[in-house]
Design an enzyme around this catalytic site. Sequence first.
Site, PDB file in Angstrom:
ATOM      1  N   GLU A   1       0.847  -1.187   0.000  1.00 31.35           N
ATOM      2  CA  GLU A   1       0.000   0.000   0.000  1.00 31.35           C
ATOM      3  C   GLU A   1       0.888   1.245   0.000  1.00 31.35           C
ATOM      4  O   GLU A   1       1.915   1.294   0.658  1.00 31.35           O
ATOM      5  CB  GLU A   1      -0.891   0.000   1.241  1.00 31.35           C
ATOM      6  CG  GLU A   1      -1.803   1.213   1.351  1.00 31.35           C
ATOM      7  CD  GLU A   1      -2.620   1.227   2.640  1.00 31.35           C
ATOM      8  OE1 GLU A   1      -3.707   1.826   2.641  1.00 31.35           O
ATOM      9  OE2 GLU A   1      -2.165   0.640   3.651  1.00 31.35           O
TER      10      GLU A   1
ATOM     11  N   LYS B   1      -9.886   1.650  -2.273  1.00 40.36           N
ATOM     12  CA  LYS B   1     -10.091   1.180  -0.893  1.00 40.36           C
ATOM     13  C   LYS B   1     -11.519   1.464  -0.454  1.00 40.36           C
ATOM     14  O   LYS B   1     -11.981   2.614  -0.484  1.00 40.36           O
ATOM     15  CB  LYS B   1      -9.080   1.885   0.017  1.00 40.36           C
ATOM     16  CG  LYS B   1      -8.999   1.349   1.432  1.00 40.36           C
ATOM     17  CD  LYS B   1      -7.845   2.045   2.164  1.00 40.36           C
ATOM     18  CE  LYS B   1      -7.559   1.466   3.524  1.00 40.36           C
ATOM     19  NZ  LYS B   1      -6.388   2.115   4.160  1.00 40.36           N
TER      20      LYS B   1
ATOM     21  N   CYS C   1      -5.534  -2.914   2.927  1.00 41.62           N
ATOM     22  CA  CYS C   1      -5.286  -2.657   4.338  1.00 41.62           C
ATOM     23  C   CYS C   1      -6.526  -2.808   5.219  1.00 41.62           C
ATOM     24  O   CYS C   1      -6.922  -3.921   5.555  1.00 41.62           O
ATOM     25  CB  CYS C   1      -4.640  -1.286   4.506  1.00 41.62           C
ATOM     26  SG  CYS C   1      -3.785  -1.081   6.089  1.00 41.62           S
TER      27      CYS C   1
END
Length: 350
Positions: free
Chosen positions: A47, A117, A158
């Site tokens: 990331e 995301k 994440c």
Amino acid sequence: MAANLNKFRLALVQMAVGANKTENLKRAATQITEAAKNGAQVVSIPECFNSPYGTKYFGDYCESIPDGPSCQILQKAARDNKIYLIGGSIPETSDGKLYNTATVWCPEGNLLAVHRKIHLFDIDVPGKITFKESETLSPGNTFTSFDTPWCKIGLGICYDIRFAELGMIYRDMGCKLLVYPGAFNMTTGPAHIDTLVKGRALDNQVYVAFASPARDESAEYVAYANSAVASPWGEIVTQADEKDTIIYTDIDLQYADTIRKQIPISFQRRNDMYSVHDNLTSKAETRFNQMYKLDSKKVAETFDIEELGKKTVLCRCWESKKFPLCDGSHAKHNQRCGDNLGPVIITKSQ
């Protein structure tokens, strides 16, 4: 000799990320090439691989996709090394908004997938860490998977790994590997990341990979590192330490199938009692003809076959919150729907 489509090698590049964007891109390209030379067929980098991780940096390091310099580097690396490349993530700019976005590239250098995301990292642990991605970033609104010669792969970034439902959606889409480029910190990383990686693998009987940047104690945001891969048995099979490194895992799809046969939870779920479904594509109104409504006052329903579409549900529970995906097959398996379908008479117009 025929290619083995039951196994492939996955590499996670746990690279150091600094403030110099040009150096970050060069380092990524070098380590991707190293991974490919060591037999990796699918490679993931971390990331925010082109940028320090922090809301104040995203605007300065952001790029458009797919024509920005980071994407150009990734495209060339995938094409030159003939690999499937998960490009970690970068701050993306689009239509006046910023996103935390991963790109996926095929061995021909074509862009296969883009994942923004979904769950923004907004947390407040008093005395330890406060971070709010939503100060600058907008969330993505799509699920992302892509096909390889070996299996379908699901993608998150994440914080997405904390949401078990996302992994379940990918499982139901047929994914055998879930990859989460991420950068857990020194508070949440030691406490949670191994458990989350194992948990998503065990829940869904898939391989799960978490690709972090290396740890830099001098950075404002210190990544925990410790990139890891868990097997469908729910055990960590490969793990890095905190240093700049590359880890390799041979993904064995036959092993995944064996685990699913030994503990067949996919056939044992009580879908009559609970479910996790994709709200983006599975809404009842997009699946069935709802024009015909049964009359609950009739002892026997009569309707013309021409009134029915290709697939029509014979029940009265269209608005049921408990059973939004009701398929009309009630009987003893779905009594809680509240609709017990009686005799049906079907006629055909002359």
